[in-house]
Design a protein around this motif. Structure first.
Motif, PDB file in Angstrom:
ATOM      1  N   ARG A 227      -1.919   6.190   3.576  1.00 41.38           N
ATOM      2  CA  ARG A 227      -2.162   4.853   4.083  1.00 41.38           C
ATOM      3  C   ARG A 227      -3.294   4.865   5.110  1.00 41.38           C
ATOM      4  O   ARG A 227      -4.158   3.982   5.082  1.00 41.38           O
TER       5      ARG A 227
ATOM      6  N   TYR B  82      -0.507  -2.091  10.139  1.00 43.26           N
ATOM      7  CA  TYR B  82      -0.874  -0.698  10.381  1.00 43.26           C
ATOM      8  C   TYR B  82      -0.285  -0.266  11.714  1.00 43.26           C
ATOM      9  O   TYR B  82       0.104  -1.103  12.537  1.00 43.26           O
TER      10      TYR B  82
ATOM     11  N   GLY C 229       0.836  -1.201   0.000  1.00 42.07           N
ATOM     12  CA  GLY C 229       0.000   0.000   0.000  1.00 42.07           C
ATOM     13  C   GLY C 229       0.863   1.240   0.000  1.00 42.07           C
ATOM     14  O   GLY C 229       2.085   1.166   0.024  1.00 42.07           O
TER      15      GLY C 229
END
Lengths: 275, 433, 304
Positions: free
Chosen positions: B75, B94, B69
């Motif tokens: 993001r 994440y 990503g």
């Protein structure tokens, strides 16, 4: 004297255009030839050694040959969307230019609104999911068509207005059906603006970055612009690969342009004779 | 060109083109395919590839696809959109801490509290992936990092300087460095996020003076503008600009430029996170030995320590159809084989591991060794504010660029940042705002 | 869809007798485009209006009335952003009209290497915006960038194109023109070739100078092209985001923020309701500027 003027102004134009338009592309090409270290200083210098091949191999093979998948996806997306756009927008442009219906005003407002309003991402995702089109190329194609219709319609409308009504009205009085009139008479006359449409829209869709990011997730669905993400990372930037990538994804639009370049000129001349 | 299309052929053509698009995406029948949303920085991608290779070797029936990503705030956006619309990949990487709280983890991620491997994960990390119902949602995807000042040891040796323990010493060192013809402080506003380090890495000093700051800040009681210790970070950033200590191209230079200047010895100090040492090791392997690390100093030598960042975490998306395989992958990442060894293998050590039983190799780079000394000493580390409070203003990096370029005064900047923070707190629905 | 199509075509046929010519331009031609556009663009857009009145986390939303709009106008740099947006749109569309027209006249004249020049001017239109942004950010670097290194050869100390707060917006606008002028040129070329030769013939017989030719024939007769270029590039300028984001991200600080970049920052920060409200504000701004502009341009065209 009269003959020299085009030559002098031509040479001046070539010189200026070389500095303004060609040098930036030479820069991209030079960068693509450099190794990571030389590229890091980002100056306009002759590459030390020939690293294009290594850079290309690295860019193409990264993420399981994602570049190849991306090229296939982007090509399908671009070709289908542009085909639909050309046919649908020309039809709308034709009717708008020829009919003086009272709802032309509101329709034109909606078209302008399409140029003006930035799309609402999340509701669109919900909608696509409801239609089972989310994350599919079909859905993405329809999105590109919807988002780019206004621009194409405006182009078509303006040019249909310059075609004499007599041409299609004669055909209509001959008893031809509307679709026949449209495809036999109107669409061929529109070839110059169709070429413009094809070139501009295919490049726009091929270069689209934001929309596939949201509506077409998944490694299998990668498009060409998303491959830039591989190399433009937040923490480390490999400029040689980044510029190799830019170079690589510029080639298909370049081919489209080289192919249609003659057609633009030819189509325009034809248009001039008939107009 | 003869036009003999009819409506039927047009529809047929369209249908044909549409069906062509069905050609892509052939699924593998007997294998489970997991999709992993990975971060895109170089070291993390290299680690991900090495880790997946080892995982697939151990689990031949599972095939893991990596989707890289975007980074940064883009993001955040993507992760939130995908989670909210139920379109997240099976597993995703994440941030822990404040950003983790903003993805509504109770509904969007899978509860991992009762997994046996959680016993091996250090508590300091666990608290940053604890949802507001007390459950654990992620495992570490990397190592802890220090935030402070990366410095060039050669310049320090040449000028006979010692590591500064207070801000005054730092400025005095910088004056000598400037006299010797080097840029004392490297700033790189071409990558705007790098401008925040003066404020973010100063948090150890804030906490040393105001131990209650994080709680009061979350409740809306403490502000940057009215807490002198918190204001100090903005003041430091203004100090180095006003003294003319910055590299000439600070406005446009990027992180990469900054690291090159530091490694080459063009500049002496670079406020940064220790992950950047990995990039230096990759690009300038012969120079990485010249780069050391010290904490951003406060005004009291007896209260000197570094601010610590937790790594990103790996989570399972709540709506994955491949729960079993996803859990296997997470378990692997929580183990020494999956979570530590691949990092050692690709030589990207930036700080201590957060999984018990993982040792740092003996030959770490000097900057990482410097960081280690803060961890082994008592009370010389504090987590960054974003791991203690869910509140972080999104415009901080723009404000710090202004302060660092002399466009805005520190007082103004602190007040503006307090406003920025308020929006975030309201969005999160926190009481007291 | 084919059922609907047949129905509406049939419905139209019943009106044929009343409006013979009109009705032969069938209204259902609009239908396929209208369906795609309404479903995929209009419907989500309209539903987003509701969210502009909420504090929206994507996971849930709380109705807060017009608070988002109030907040949006309290954004510290919104006023500057509004001014920047208008400056950007005026500068880019103005330059595209003037330069595009000049290029088109040059490139339809008898110049040598016409094919090469046309290609070279048009080519930047094809390159991805992100790619162009990255490239020019590098070229405009204050110390190592090629532009300032070239200036240094002549003893000029080049400015910080993207790092000087009062210059950054114009530098991005310049790159926008660089990338977009090819399209304006093509639209103009198409407009110029469509001008019947007779007009120039008549002007030649009257003994017109090249300048008079341009002023009295080319300029008025290419007005439709001018209208298209102005409207497209003005709206494009007001909405511009990609290039600014790729080059300065609205910086340094907030110096080159436009409304679109302010909106996007709210979106990125997760303030979805606020950013949707910003979208509404931007739409109103564009409508207020563009609708009168369109009417003026169309009215003039009508008088021809």
């Amino acid at each position: 004297m009269k003959k020299q003027l085009p030559l002098i102004s031509g040479i001046a134009a070539i010189t200026v255009s070389f500095f303004v338009f060609v040098i930036p592309f030479l820069f991209i090409i030079f960068m693509a030839f450099k190794d990571r270290r030389q590229a890091a200083s980002r100056d306009f210098s002759w590459p030390e050694g020939f690293h294009l091949w290594e850079n290309l191999v690295e860019v193409v093979t990264t993420r399981n040959w994602m570049m190849i998948t991306a090229f296939v996806n982007s090509s399908i997306l671009t070709v289908v969307s542009v085909t639909l756009l050309v046919v649908l927008a020309a039809m709308v442009g034709f009717v708008l230019a020829r009919r003086d219906a009272k709802w032309n005003g509101p329709i034109e407002f909606l078209i302008l609104a399409g140029l003006m309003i930035p799309p609402a991402v999340v509701p669109t995702i919900w909608l696509l999911q409801g239609l089972k089109l989310f994350g599919t190329l079909h859905g993405m194609i329809l999105i590109e068509v919807a988002y780019n219709l206004p621009f194409s319609i405006i182009l078509y409308r303006a040019f249909i207005a310059t075609i004499p009504r007599e041409l299609d009205e004669a055909a209509i009085i001959d008893g031809a059906r509307p679709l026949d009139v449209f495809f036999r008479v109107i669409l061929p006359l529109l070839w110059p603006v169709t070429v413009t449409n094809i070139v501009v829209q295919s490049v726009g869709i091929f270069n689209d970055f934001t929309n596939p990011l949201y509506y077409l997730p998944g490694a299998n669905n990668a498009t060409v612009q998303l491959t830039l993400y591989n190399f433009q990372s937040q923490f480390n930037t490999a400029y040689n690969l980044l510029f190799t990538n830019i170079l690589l994804i510029t080639i298909p639009p370049l081919l489209v342009f080289l192919f249609f370049n003659r057609q633009i000129v030819a189509g325009m001349t034809a248009g001039a004779v008939k107009g | 060109m003869t036009m003999t299309y009819t409506r039927k052929t047009i529809l047929g053509l369209t249908a044909g083109l549409m069906s062509m698009t069905g050609l892509t995406g052939i699924a593998l029948a007997q294998q489970t395919t997991l999709s992993l949303f990975s971060p895109n920085d170089q070291a993390a991608v290299a680690y991900t590839e090495a880790m997946i290779e080892a995982f697939e070797a151990a689990n031949p029936d599972i095939n893991v696809e990596i989707e890289v990503g975007p980074g940064g705030t883009e993001r955040d956006n993507m992760v939130k959109s995908r989670l909210a619309t139920g379109t997240m990949n099976d597993v995703f990487v994440y941030n822990a801490g404040s950003l983790f709280q903003a993805i509504n983890p109770v509904q969007t991620t899978v509860d991992l509290t009762n997994e046996p491997y959680m016993a091996d994960i250090l508590n300091s990390f666990k608290q940053t992936v604890t949802a507001n119902d007390g459950t654990l949602r992620g495992v570490p995807y990397g190592q802890a990092m220090g935030g402070g000042v990366l410095y060039n040891k050669k310049i320090y040796e040449e000028l006979g300087l010692s590591v500064p323990m207070t801000w005054d010493e730092f400025m005095a060192n910088s004056a000598k460095i400037q006299e010797a013809g080097y840029a004392p402080v490297i700033q790189t506003f071409g990558d705007t996020w790098t401008s925040q380090l003066f404020i973010l890495a100063d948090y150890f000093n804030v906490q040393a003076k105001n131990p209650q700051f994080a709680e009061m800040y979350t409740r809306g009681e403490a502000k940057y503008a009215n807490t002198p210790a918190a204001m100090a970070g903005f003041q430091k950033q203004a100090d180095v600009f006003n003294a003319g200590y910055l590299n000439e191209d600070f406005g446009a230079a990027t992180l990469n430029d900054g690291l090159r200047m530091l490694a080459d010895g063009e500049g002496a100090h670079y406020p940064m996170l220790t992950f950047a040492v990995g990039t230096i090791a990759q690009d300038y392997p012969e120079l990485v030995g010249d780069v050391g690390f010290f904490a951003l100093p406060g005004d009291d030598a007896s209260l000197n320590g570094t601010t610590v960042w937790m790594p990103t975490a790996l989570y399972i998306s709540a709506n994955t159809p491949n729960m079993e395989a996803a859990k296997k992958l997470v378990e692997f990442v929580a183990s020494k084989e999956g979570g530590c060894d691949p990092w050692v293998e690709i030589n990207a050590i930036t700080g201590p591991f957060l999984i018990q039983g993982c040792e740092l190799p003996a030959d770490v780079n000097p900057a990482v060794a410097d960081l280690q000394t803060y961890f082994t000493a008592n009370g010389r580390t504090a987590p960054a504010l974003e791991f203690l409070s869910p509140v972080k203003g999104p415009s901080l990096e723009n404000i710090t660029v202004e302060v660092g370029s002399g466009i805005r005064t520190p007082e103004d900047a602190a007040a503006l940042y307090d406003e920025d923070v308020k929006k975030q707190a309201q969005q999160l629905g926190l009481p007291g705002w | 869809m084919s059922v609907t199509t047949a129905d509406s075509a049939g419905a139209l046929q019943t009106t044929v007798r009343k409006k013979p010519i009109q009705a032969r331009y069938p209204g259902w031609f609009i239908l396929p485009a209208a369906v795609i556009y309404s479903v995929l663009f209009l419907a989500p857009t309209v539903s987003s209006l509701y969210f502009s009145l909420t504090r929206w986390t994507l996971f849930d939303s709380v109705f807060i009335g017009f608070e988002n709009f109030a907040q949006f106008f309290r954004e510290p740099f919104l006023v500057q952003g509004l001014i920047n947006t208008v400056i950007y749109a005026v500068v880019t569309s103005g330059m595209k009209v003037v330069i595009g027209m000049a290029f088109a006249v040059l490139l339809t004249s008898n110049i040598v290497a016409r094919g090469y020049l046309r290609s070279v001017v048009f080519f930047p239109v094809l390159v991805s915006t992100v790619g162009v942004g990255i490239t020019f950010t590098v070229l405009m670097h204050p110390t190592q960038g090629m532009i300032n290194e070239t200036l240094a050869l002549f003893g000029i100390k080049g400015p910080g194109w993207l790092t000087n707060p009062s210059l950054a917006l114009y530098s991005v606008a310049l790159v926008d023109v660089w990338k977009g002028v090819g399209l304006a040129t093509v639209i103009y070329i198409a407009g110029l070739v469509a001008i019947p030769r007779d007009y120039y013939e008549a002007a030649r017989i009257d003994g017109a100078t090249p300048w008079q030719n341009f002023w009295y024939v080319t300029l008025p007769l290419s007005r439709p092209a001018t209208a298209t270029v102005i409207i497209l590039s003005f709206i494009g300028g007001l909405r511009t985001f990609d290039l600014i984001w790729a080059m300065t991200k609205g910086g340094p600080g907030f110096a080159s923020d436009t409304v679109a970049s302010v909106i996007y920052k709210q979106y990125q920060a997760g303030f979805y309701g606020l950013s949707t409200a910003g979208n509404v504000v931007l739409f109103v701004l564009i409508a207020v500027l563009v609708i009168p502009l369109t009417m003026i341009l169309n009215r003039r065209r009508g008088h021809e």
